[in-house]
Scaffold this active site. Structure first.
Site, PDB file in Angstrom:
ATOM      1  N   HIS A  28       0.816  -1.209   0.000  1.00 53.76           N
ATOM      2  CA  HIS A  28       0.000   0.000   0.000  1.00 53.76           C
ATOM      3  C   HIS A  28       0.854   1.265   0.000  1.00 53.76           C
ATOM      4  CE1 HIS A  28      -2.821   2.853   2.302  1.00 53.76           C
ATOM      5  NE2 HIS A  28      -3.387   2.652   1.126  1.00 53.76           N
ATOM      6  N   HIS A  70      -1.210  11.276  -2.409  1.00 51.36           N
ATOM      7  CA  HIS A  70      -2.531  10.879  -1.932  1.00 51.36           C
ATOM      8  C   HIS A  70      -3.442  12.044  -1.587  1.00 51.36           C
ATOM      9  CE1 HIS A  70      -5.539   9.621   1.080  1.00 51.36           C
ATOM     10  NE2 HIS A  70      -5.593   8.501   0.385  1.00 51.36           N
TER      11      HIS A  70
END
Length: 240
Positions: free
Chosen positions: A9, A51
Site C-alpha cells: 500500500h 494521496h
C-alpha cells in the site's frame, strides 16, 4: 493476467515515506511484486504520485497540489516527516515511478485520486496514455473511487484492467461492473459483506481488501474467496 495475493500500500509505507520512490524500492527489496500508488495532477497538469489534496501531512510544505507546477517540486522534501534518513526524498513524478517499477519488474495498482474540485476526465487523459506500454508482462490495475475517472479511462483504452474502489461494496456494484468491465473490486475489509463477496466471485471478478495489517484478524476472509490484500506491510502475511 495473473493477479497477486499481496500488494504493498503506497509502496512499503510501513517502512518508508508513502507514495515515494523510496517506498517502491523498499517494497522491491522486501520481495513485494506489486505496489499500490496514488496519482494526481499538479496545477500545470503534471501527474505525480500523491494521496492528499495538499502537502501538509507528508512534506515540508502546506501548499495544495493545484497550486504547484513541476519546476517547484525541487524545493520540496517528501521524506523527512517519516525519518531523517529519507530527508530530501522528492515528490515522485508518475513517469519516474513507472520507470522504476519497470526496472524492478514490479506490478502496479494505480489509483486515480480525484481531489475535491479536480477534473476526473483530465486526470484520466493525462495518465492513461502514459500506461500504454507499461508493465505488460508484469501487471497493471487502474482503480478509482471516481466513476467518471474510470469511465474516461475505459474510453481511452478498451482493454485497460480496471478496479472498482468502494468503502463498502454497494448493491449497485453489478451495474458498475456491467458498464466498466472491471478486473477487480476493492473495498475496506472492515466493511466486507459475505453475500457481496460471493456475488462478485461468481461473476469471475477478483476481490481486494484494503488496508489490511492484521493477518490473524483477516484470516477468515481468505475462506470467502478474497483474491488478495493491500497492506502497509505485506511481509506480515508471508506465513499466513
Amino acid at each position: 493476467m495473473p493477479l497477486p495475493r499481496l500488494i504493498a500500500h503506497r509502496g512499503l509505507s510501513a517502512h518508508a515515506p508513502e507514495n515515494t520512490l523510496a517506498a517502491v524500492r523498499a517494497a522491491s527489496d522486501a520481495g513485494c511484486d506489486w505496489v499500490e500508488l496514488d496519482v494526481q495532477l499538479l496545477g500545470d497538469g503534471t501527474p505525480v504520485i500523491w494521496h492528499d489534496d495538499n502537502l501538509e501531512r507528508c512534506s515540508n510544505s502546506r501548499a495544495r497540489l493545484v497550486e504547484l507546477e513541476r519546476d517547484e517540486l525541487a524545493m520540496l522534501d517528501a521524506g523527512s516527516w517519516f525519518g531523517a534518513r529519507f530527508a530530501g526524498e522528492p515528490i515522485a513524478l508518475l513517469d519516474d515511478a513507472l520507470a522504476l517499477l519497470a526496472e524492478r519488474g514490479m506490478g502496479l495498482n494505480l489509483e486515480l485520486k480525484v481531489g475535491s474540485g479536480r477534473d476526473p476526465v483530465a486526470l484520466a487523459q493525462a495518465v492513461v496514455p502514459r500506461l500504454k506500454n507499461f508493465l505488460a508482462p508484469h501487471g497493471l490495475l487502474v482503480s478509482s473511487f471516481d466513476r467518471q475517472a474510470l469511465e474516461s479511462a475505459r474510453e481511452l483504452d478498451s482493454e485497460l484492467p480496471l478496479g472498482l474502489l468502494y468503502t463498502s461494496i454497494p448493491r449497485r456494484w453489478a451495474e458498475d461492473a456491467r458498464r466498466l468491465r472491471p478486473l477487480s473490486v476493492h473495498a475496506d475489509w472492515r466493511r466486507f459483506d459475505q453475500e457481496r463477496l460471493i456475488e462478485i466471485r461468481r461473476a469471475d471478478i477478483a476481490v481486494y481488501a484494503y488496508t489490511v495489517n492484521d493477518p490473524e484478524a483477516f484470516k477468515p476472509w481468505w475462506e470467502h474467496g478474497v483474491t488478495g490484500v493491500i497492506s502497509d506491510d505485506p511481509t506480515l502475511f508471508r506465513d499466513s
